[in-house]
Every structure is written in C-alpha cells, then in structure tokens.
Design a protein around this motif. Structure first.
Motif, PDB file in Angstrom:
ATOM      1  N   ALA A   1      49.096  33.597  32.794  1.00 31.10           N
ATOM      2  CA  ALA A   1      49.871  33.522  31.553  1.00 31.10           C
ATOM      3  C   ALA A   1      51.121  34.373  31.673  1.00 31.10           C
ATOM      4  O   ALA A   1      51.148  35.393  32.386  1.00 31.10           O
ATOM      5  CB  ALA A   1      49.018  34.003  30.372  1.00 31.10           C
ATOM      6  N   VAL A   2      52.172  33.956  30.981  1.00 31.54           N
ATOM      7  CA  VAL A   2      53.372  34.780  30.894  1.00 31.54           C
ATOM      8  C   VAL A   2      53.102  35.956  29.960  1.00 31.54           C
ATOM      9  O   VAL A   2      52.115  35.967  29.214  1.00 31.54           O
ATOM     10  CB  VAL A   2      54.577  33.961  30.379  1.00 31.54           C
ATOM     11  N   ASN A   3      53.979  36.960  30.032  1.00 37.68           N
ATOM     12  CA  ASN A   3      53.887  38.127  29.148  1.00 37.68           C
ATOM     13  C   ASN A   3      52.547  38.852  29.283  1.00 37.68           C
ATOM     14  O   ASN A   3      51.997  39.370  28.319  1.00 37.68           O
ATOM     15  CB  ASN A   3      54.118  37.705  27.687  1.00 37.68           C
ATOM     16  N   THR A   4      52.030  38.874  30.517  1.00 36.00           N
ATOM     17  CA  THR A   4      50.745  39.511  30.797  1.00 36.00           C
ATOM     18  C   THR A   4      50.888  40.397  32.035  1.00 36.00           C
ATOM     19  O   THR A   4      51.520  39.990  33.019  1.00 36.00           O
ATOM     20  CB  THR A   4      49.651  38.452  31.051  1.00 36.00           C
ATOM     21  N   ASN A   5      50.300  41.581  31.991  1.00 34.42           N
ATOM     22  CA  ASN A   5      50.324  42.476  33.142  1.00 34.42           C
ATOM     23  C   ASN A   5      49.231  42.095  34.135  1.00 34.42           C
ATOM     24  O   ASN A   5      48.074  41.909  33.767  1.00 34.42           O
ATOM     25  CB  ASN A   5      50.105  43.925  32.702  1.00 34.42           C
ATOM     26  N   TYR A   6      49.638  41.972  35.422  1.00 26.72           N
ATOM     27  CA  TYR A   6      48.696  41.753  36.507  1.00 26.72           C
ATOM     28  C   TYR A   6      48.883  42.854  37.547  1.00 26.72           C
ATOM     29  O   TYR A   6      49.978  43.413  37.694  1.00 26.72           O
ATOM     30  CB  TYR A   6      48.917  40.380  37.159  1.00 26.72           C
ATOM     31  N   PHE A   7      47.817  43.129  38.306  1.00 27.15           N
ATOM     32  CA  PHE A   7      47.857  44.183  39.306  1.00 27.15           C
ATOM     33  C   PHE A   7      47.481  43.606  40.669  1.00 27.15           C
ATOM     34  O   PHE A   7      46.522  42.837  40.789  1.00 27.15           O
ATOM     35  CB  PHE A   7      46.885  45.313  38.943  1.00 27.15           C
ATOM     36  N   VAL A   8      48.264  43.984  41.688  1.00 27.23           N
ATOM     37  CA  VAL A   8      47.960  43.568  43.054  1.00 27.23           C
ATOM     38  C   VAL A   8      46.706  44.314  43.511  1.00 27.23           C
ATOM     39  O   VAL A   8      46.595  45.531  43.337  1.00 27.23           O
ATOM     40  CB  VAL A   8      49.140  43.883  43.990  1.00 27.23           C
TER      41      VAL A   8
ATOM     42  N   ARG B   1      46.690  38.815  46.018  1.00 25.84           N
ATOM     43  CA  ARG B   1      45.920  38.346  44.876  1.00 25.84           C
ATOM     44  C   ARG B   1      46.087  39.360  43.751  1.00 25.84           C
ATOM     45  O   ARG B   1      46.473  40.511  43.980  1.00 25.84           O
ATOM     46  CB  ARG B   1      44.443  38.185  45.250  1.00 25.84           C
ATOM     47  N   VAL B   2      45.758  38.927  42.533  1.00 27.04           N
ATOM     48  CA  VAL B   2      45.963  39.809  41.382  1.00 27.04           C
ATOM     49  C   VAL B   2      44.715  39.862  40.520  1.00 27.04           C
ATOM     50  O   VAL B   2      43.836  38.986  40.593  1.00 27.04           O
ATOM     51  CB  VAL B   2      47.170  39.351  40.527  1.00 27.04           C
ATOM     52  N   ALA B   3      44.659  40.933  39.693  1.00 29.82           N
ATOM     53  CA  ALA B   3      43.593  41.102  38.703  1.00 29.82           C
ATOM     54  C   ALA B   3      44.229  41.624  37.427  1.00 29.82           C
ATOM     55  O   ALA B   3      45.395  42.043  37.410  1.00 29.82           O
ATOM     56  CB  ALA B   3      42.532  42.064  39.220  1.00 29.82           C
ATOM     57  N   LEU B   4      43.484  41.616  36.340  1.00 27.69           N
ATOM     58  CA  LEU B   4      44.010  42.094  35.055  1.00 27.69           C
ATOM     59  C   LEU B   4      43.951  43.611  34.940  1.00 27.69           C
ATOM     60  O   LEU B   4      44.467  44.183  33.973  1.00 27.69           O
ATOM     61  CB  LEU B   4      43.238  41.442  33.904  1.00 27.69           C
ATOM     62  N   SER B   5      43.306  44.275  35.903  1.00 29.21           N
ATOM     63  CA  SER B   5      43.266  45.740  35.940  1.00 29.21           C
ATOM     64  C   SER B   5      43.276  46.156  37.404  1.00 29.21           C
ATOM     65  O   SER B   5      42.945  45.351  38.288  1.00 29.21           O
ATOM     66  CB  SER B   5      42.010  46.264  35.238  1.00 29.21           C
ATOM     67  N   PRO B   6      43.671  47.381  37.714  1.00 30.05           N
ATOM     68  CA  PRO B   6      43.701  47.814  39.118  1.00 30.05           C
ATOM     69  C   PRO B   6      42.337  47.638  39.782  1.00 30.05           C
ATOM     70  O   PRO B   6      41.327  48.151  39.301  1.00 30.05           O
ATOM     71  CB  PRO B   6      44.101  49.290  39.018  1.00 30.05           C
ATOM     72  N   GLU B   7      42.313  46.871  40.867  1.00 28.19           N
ATOM     73  CA  GLU B   7      41.091  46.590  41.622  1.00 28.19           C
ATOM     74  C   GLU B   7      40.006  45.957  40.746  1.00 28.19           C
ATOM     75  O   GLU B   7      38.810  46.137  40.961  1.00 28.19           O
ATOM     76  CB  GLU B   7      40.565  47.852  42.303  1.00 28.19           C
ATOM     77  N   GLY B   8      40.460  45.207  39.729  1.00 26.51           N
ATOM     78  CA  GLY B   8      39.511  44.501  38.869  1.00 26.51           C
ATOM     79  C   GLY B   8      39.093  43.178  39.477  1.00 26.51           C
ATOM     80  O   GLY B   8      39.259  42.928  40.674  1.00 26.51           O
ATOM     81  N   THR B   9      38.574  42.293  38.628  1.00 23.07           N
ATOM     82  CA  THR B   9      38.105  40.985  39.087  1.00 23.07           C
ATOM     83  C   THR B   9      39.290  40.091  39.410  1.00 23.07           C
ATOM     84  O   THR B   9      40.213  39.937  38.595  1.00 23.07           O
ATOM     85  CB  THR B   9      37.232  40.322  38.010  1.00 23.07           C
ATOM     86  N   VAL B  10      39.276  39.486  40.592  1.00 15.42           N
ATOM     87  CA  VAL B  10      40.388  38.663  41.021  1.00 15.42           C
ATOM     88  C   VAL B  10      40.568  37.482  40.074  1.00 15.42           C
ATOM     89  O   VAL B  10      39.589  36.906  39.566  1.00 15.42           O
ATOM     90  CB  VAL B  10      40.187  38.187  42.471  1.00 15.42           C
ATOM     91  N   VAL B  11      41.814  37.096  39.827  1.00 13.64           N
ATOM     92  CA  VAL B  11      42.141  35.966  38.954  1.00 13.64           C
ATOM     93  C   VAL B  11      41.934  34.657  39.703  1.00 13.64           C
ATOM     94  O   VAL B  11      42.372  34.499  40.848  1.00 13.64           O
ATOM     95  CB  VAL B  11      43.593  36.080  38.450  1.00 13.64           C
ATOM     96  N   ASN B  12      41.273  33.725  39.057  1.00 14.31           N
ATOM     97  CA  ASN B  12      41.107  32.372  39.578  1.00 14.31           C
ATOM     98  C   ASN B  12      42.013  31.427  38.795  1.00 14.31           C
ATOM     99  O   ASN B  12      42.360  31.693  37.632  1.00 14.31           O
ATOM    100  CB  ASN B  12      39.659  31.912  39.460  1.00 14.31           C
ATOM    101  N   THR B  13      42.402  30.320  39.407  1.00 16.04           N
ATOM    102  CA  THR B  13      43.243  29.336  38.715  1.00 16.04           C
ATOM    103  C   THR B  13      42.621  27.949  38.812  1.00 16.04           C
ATOM    104  O   THR B  13      41.849  27.649  39.735  1.00 16.04           O
ATOM    105  CB  THR B  13      44.663  29.296  39.328  1.00 16.04           C
ATOM    106  N   SER B  14      43.021  27.111  37.847  1.00 19.57           N
ATOM    107  CA  SER B  14      42.542  25.725  37.831  1.00 19.57           C
ATOM    108  C   SER B  14      43.586  24.871  37.133  1.00 19.57           C
ATOM    109  O   SER B  14      44.616  25.373  36.673  1.00 19.57           O
ATOM    110  CB  SER B  14      41.192  25.636  37.099  1.00 19.57           C
ATOM    111  N   GLY B  15      43.323  23.583  37.010  1.00 19.74           N
ATOM    112  CA  GLY B  15      44.229  22.693  36.299  1.00 19.74           C
ATOM    113  C   GLY B  15      45.420  22.307  37.140  1.00 19.74           C
ATOM    114  O   GLY B  15      45.296  22.040  38.337  1.00 19.74           O
ATOM    115  N   SER B  16      46.598  22.288  36.520  1.00 19.96           N
ATOM    116  CA  SER B  16      47.832  21.876  37.203  1.00 19.96           C
ATOM    117  C   SER B  16      48.943  22.876  36.886  1.00 19.96           C
ATOM    118  O   SER B  16      48.799  23.758  36.038  1.00 19.96           O
ATOM    119  CB  SER B  16      48.247  20.478  36.765  1.00 19.96           C
ATOM    120  N   GLN B  17      50.080  22.712  37.558  1.00 15.28           N
ATOM    121  CA  GLN B  17      51.233  23.591  37.346  1.00 15.28           C
ATOM    122  C   GLN B  17      52.505  22.804  37.584  1.00 15.28           C
ATOM    123  O   GLN B  17      52.487  21.744  38.196  1.00 15.28           O
ATOM    124  CB  GLN B  17      51.173  24.793  38.283  1.00 15.28           C
ATOM    125  N   SER B  18      53.634  23.360  37.100  1.00 19.29           N
ATOM    126  CA  SER B  18      54.936  22.723  37.307  1.00 19.29           C
ATOM    127  C   SER B  18      56.023  23.775  37.222  1.00 19.29           C
ATOM    128  O   SER B  18      55.803  24.899  36.750  1.00 19.29           O
ATOM    129  CB  SER B  18      55.183  21.640  36.249  1.00 19.29           C
TER     130      SER B  18
END
Length: 629
Positions: free
Chosen positions: A390-397, A408-425
């Motif tokens: 999502a835009v306007n959201t902090n992510y951590f390497v 890869r990124v997580a929502l907190s330092p060394e947190g759970t890795v973000v997964n993606t699905s669906g489509s993009q453009s």
C-alpha cells in the motif's frame, strides 16, 4: 599598414618630359648620396616622389612603386598622381596632375611628404591647425614592424577601445583530439584531454580549453588550445543559448547542461558554429547567493570556510540561534513540503523506481539499491500496487533475502515478510524515508535532533582492534596503552600472527577484566569478568596478538536509540551475594567467650535505596541543530 623606410635621396632630374596622364617616368641618374646607384632594396614598400620646377613655384606629389627602381633611364612606375596636399594617402586631384619638362624638373625621392607626416601629427583646434605633437590616435599597427602609439598601448593594457578577442596557448594532447573538442588540463602528465560531464573530475575545479586543431596522444595540438575568447569550430548550436560541457567526451552542448553542470559560454548571435568561450561563465557567486550561504542578509566573511561547506544541501550544523536562518530548517522532525524543499527531499529521501514480484514472499528488484537491513521506505505508484502493498505505509528492509540487487520488506524491523498477490500496473517508486515519510505524498520529515546526539552511520557491525606483543604479559595481566583501552565486561575475540598465549584460543569469546587504566585480564564469562576471575596465562605466546571487539548494532541512517534515564533491573546487576553471620550460644555461656557450643544462622540484610532512575547523559550543552535546504 605597409612598411615605410625613412629615406633621403638627392634631387634628380627627369630624362624626358612627362604628360599630365603619364604612368611612369625616367630619371637622368639614380645615384645616392655616396655616388652609387640606388635599387629597390634601398626603399621600403612605399615611396613618394615630389616634383618641383626650377623656380619652386609648382609641385606635384606622387606615390611610386619602389620595386621598379633598377637603374638610370629605366621607367619608374607611378601608383598615384596628383595627391592632395593635406596628407590624404589615396585621393588623386586632377588639377594637381601637371606636365613636367625634361631637364628643368627637380625630383625628390623619399618619405618626408605630407602623406606620411600626417601619421606623426595630431590635428587640433578649429580651424584645424597641424601640430607635431605625437602619433595620431587613429594609428593602428597592422604589421609586425609597425610602430604602436602610446595611445594604442595604453588602451591595450587598460581594456579601452583596443581589445584582443582570443587567448590561445600551445599544448600537448593526452589522447586523440579533434578541432573544437572541449578539453581539460591534466596536471598529472601536463596534457590536454577530453572533458566528459558524466565524470566530475574532468569538469569540476579544472582548467578548460577548446582544441583549435587535431592532436594525438603525446603530440602537440595543431593551432594550440583556446583559453578564452571566440571559438568558431562548432556545429549545431542555437544562437544566444548558454553553452555547457556535454555528457559526450570532448563535446559541448547548447541549452542543456550535462550531468555535472559546467557553463562555458554563450552562442554568438545569429550563429550555429561560433560561441564566446569563457571557462568560468556563470560561475561567480551573486550577493544573494553569498547571503544565503551566510544564513543572513549581511555580507559573509571571505575567510569563512564553513560557508563553502554549508552550501551543500543536507548539511547539518549546530546553531546557537533560536530560529532557523534563511535557507535552513530546524532539525526538529517537522513535516515540510516536498515541492518547496525539493532539493533537500532528494538528498535525505532519495527515490528510485523498482519492480516487485507477485509472490510469497514478495521480492523487490533494483540493481545496486544500496539498502541495508532496517532501512525504512515508503512506496508510490503511477498505477496499482499488488495486494499486500500500500502507498503511504512504512516498510522496513529485512535481512532475509537481502542481496545487492534485491530485497524483501516487513511492516516492522525484522518482522514478518510481506507477501503479494493479485495484479499490478504502472511504475512503482520507493523513497528511503529514514527520518519519516510525512504524509506520504506532499510532505516529508526532516531529522529530529532534539535532545539527541548524532553518531556515525555504518552499513555493517563495526569493529575496533588493539594489538599487543608477548612482552605486554605479566602473569595473567596484559598492559595496553590507555588511549586504546577496552571497557570492563566487553566481549572480545583474539587473533595472532603466530601463537596466542597459553590459556587463550582463536575464535573464542572472552570478556575483559579491567584492572586499571593500563592493565586488563581475560575472563571466560561475563559473570567471571564481573567477579574478577582471570584466565591463567602461562606465557605470552609469540608474534603480535590483536584484541577484536565487534559492536552489537548496525548504525542505520535515521535509527533512534539510547536513553536519557535508566533504571537498573535485578537482571542487569552483576551476580553477587550478601551474608550476615549471627553467632547463637547453646550452653548459657557468654557468647563472646565462645566457651559453650554454638550454631551459625544466616539471614537477609535490610533493604535500602530509592528505586529512582539514574541519569545516563554525558555532560552537555543544549543547542539547536539546523539543516541546509
């Protein structure tokens, strides 16, 4: 101006009558004062003849060709006849062209005639009066042998009406050069080489020039190098545009600066091939720029080196004032405009486009991204992000999967890795928001240094080392210089060039026991270090030994850590015990005499202390920190 050799020749007589339209004449003799015949070598490129009759009542002035003087009775060619008597060099007057009779006419050959005298007089007053007071101001030397006037020389020196529009110097090429190449002088080998605006070292703080001809490596440059002035060896320029160093080696470009901007002149009006070359064009600092560097409206000191350093966007400095000066912002964590402070935004929140896989986990790809574990980013897109981002959201390497070209990124330092699905453009962009993303679209945060002390950044855990030799050992202790001294309880490892002291091993953790400000020992555990239990060393080993300490945490840009106050917990105290011995008598005798049988009882001591936190700050003074926009 043709060469004129001052000449005095005895009077001569015509050997024949000439008409008013004659174009040559002959003399009865052509001897000089010494009686020998004259030739053209005795004269300069201009020569005048003054015809006078025997009564000295008539005169005609002619310009003749001295190259035709060969011998008596040979014709001498007349270039101009009947010249005006006021010193005009070119105007013929028909009325002044007379008939001259053989034998009765005196001819004077030489340079003392009004036509030449005019160049050595100044016409003054009204009506005009000729005075022999110096060279005329309009005389401009055109030949290497011409005499310059003082007026001309003065103007040449002072920059008056006389000017020189080109400065060219000889030089050698450091590579193959073509006419019109923009070059810089390489002081390492004293040769001229092509500039390239992609390479700062070839355009910044270097001497520039324009090759006036071709050159090969090690050879001289034909025509030399133009250091300043008009160059007409270009093509494809736009009249009136500013000229810059180009990203193409040796080339120039009008209107669009290269990567490392260096303006070098302006295209001549109406021209596509010529420009006025000035290597320092537009490089002078204006008063407003000086004021901005000074941070105030007053004139800055020319000796203040800080002003040069402080011109760098993103430069942070302590500041004793209570509000930020012009061109600066307070380092107070404020959210400020991305557009108003675009330069600062680009420095402290660098951005780049990237691609992301739709997968579990999502992998961000960007060649040479330069990010480290813990870096904070936020994302924008021109289209749609995949589900999970999502835009306007902090992510951590995070450290998992981190390579030079992917992360890869997580929502907190060394947190759970973000997964993606669906489509993009669309095109996705990430911003390194070390100090805060602001509102994620129109603002960003400046660093917040209120009540904080900055420390240096590190991309990996930094290490410090201290070396010692076998002679530094005394029993179980090591003597070290106090300026490189480890702290009590610090965890270290050891390396050596040969053999460690007996009792110590490689790739093993040890803890420091600090005996004094110059003496340490080693312990096998943190508890032993606190208790002062030393490792036994039976010798000093051989070679040179090194104590290596690795800091625990990476210093990531924007990371906040440390504390002003700290309250110790039981777990943070060194392990220890307290005992109280109480002697009890069982036989009725005086306990102090110890005559009867006794028993020993241990009991806890009473409680003391206030449970308040301890101040954890070094001595300090409070100042504002400001950042250059």
């Amino acid at each position: 101006m043709a060469t004129i050799t001052p000449t005095t020749v005895p009077s001569k007589r015509l050997s024949e009558t000439i008409s008013a339209s004659a174009t040559s004449f002959k003399l009865s003799d052509i001897e000089g004062w010494n009686g020998s015949d004259l030739t053209s070598a005795d004269f300069g490129s201009k020569l005048y003849a003054v015809f006078r009759n025997s009564a000295n009542t008539l005169m005609e002035i002619m310009q003749v060709d001295p190259t035709t003087i060969t011998a008596a009775s040979s014709p001498i060619t007349i270039t101009l006849r009947g010249l005006k008597f006021n010193g005009d060099l070119t105007t013929e007057v028909s009325a002044n062209k007379l008939i001259w009779v053989k034998g009765d006419t005196i001819v004077e050959l030489g340079t003392h005639v009004p036509q030449l005298l005019k160049h050595f007089v100044t016409i003054v007053g009204s009506p005009a009066i000729q005075e022999l007071i110096g060279y005329a101001t309009q005389l401009t030397p055109l030949d290497n042998k011409d005499i310059p006037t003082k007026f001309y020389v003065d103007n040449l020196v002072s920059g008056g009406v006389v000017s020189n529009n080109r400065v060219v110097a000889a030089g050698n090429a450091g590579e193959t050069l073509s006419t019109g190449n923009l070059v810089y002088f390489d002081f390492t080998d004293n040769e001229w080489k092509k500039t390239d605006a992609d390479v700062a070292a070839t355009v910044d703080n270097v001497m520039l020039g324009i090759a006036q001809g071709a050159g090969t490596d090690g050879g001289s440059i034909t025509g030399g190098v133009l250091l300043w002035g008009l160059d007409s060896n270009q093509s494809g320029l736009t009249a009136g545009d500013i000229v810059y160093a180009s990203n193409t080696a040796g080339a120039i470009v009008s209107g669009t600066p290269g990567t490392n901007e260096r303006a070098i002149g302006m295209v001549a009006p109406g021209s596509t091939t010529s420009f006025y070359f000035d290597p320092y064009f537009l490089n002078s600092v204006t008063k407003n720029q000086k004021d901005a560097l000074a941070g105030a409206s007053g004139t800055p000191s020319s000796t203040n080196k800080f002003l040069t350093e402080a011109s760098l966007t993103g430069f942070i400095s302590p500041y004793a004032g209570r509000s930020a000066p012009s061109g600066w912002l307070m380092c107070d964590g404020s959210a400020v405009s991305r557009s108003t402070y675009a330069n600062l935004f680009g420095v402290i929140a660098p951005s780049t486009t990237f691609t992301v896989t739709i997968a579990s986990p999502a992998v961000f790809s960007k060649t040479g991204h330069g990010l480290v574990t813990g870096d904070q980013i936020h994302i924008t897109t021109t289209g749609a992000l995949p589900t999970g981002l999502a835009v306007n959201t902090n992510y951590f390497v995070i450290s998992t999967g981190l390579t030079a070209d992917a992360f890869r990124v997580a929502l907190s330092p060394e947190g759970t890795v973000v997964n993606t699905s669906g489509s993009q453009s669309g095109v996705h962009t990430y911003y390194v928001s070390s100090y805060g993303k602001g509102d994620g679209s129109t603002t960003f945060n400046v660093p917040d240094l209120r009540t904080r002390v900055p420390i240096g950044r590190g991309d990996s855990n930094p290490t410090t080392t201290i070396s010692f030799e076998p002679a530094a050992r005394s029993s179980n202790d090591i003597t070290l210089p106090d300026k490189h001294f480890p702290v009590q309880g610090q965890k270290v490892q050891l390396t050596t060039t040969t053999t460690l002291p007996t009792g110590l091993s490689l790739v093993t953790d040890y803890w420091i026991i600090r005996n004094s400000n110059t003496s340490i020992a080693f312990a096998t555990t943190q508890a032993n270090a606190n208790a002062g239990t030393k490792i036994t060393l039976s010798d000093g080993g051989t070679g040179v030994h090194t104590i290596v300490h690795t800091n625990n945490a990476i210093a990531i840009v924007g990371r906040l850590a440390g504390e002003h106050d700290h309250g110790l917990s039981i777990g943070e105290l060194p392990a220890h015990t307290h005992s109280l011995e109480n002697v009890i008598s069982t036989g009725g005798a005086n306990p102090l005499s110890q005559a009867a049988s006794t028993a020993t009882n241990h009991t806890a001591t009473g409680s003391t202390g206030s449970n308040t936190v301890a101040n954890n700050m070094q001595p300090f003074i409070v100042l504002n920190y400001i950042i250059k926009t």
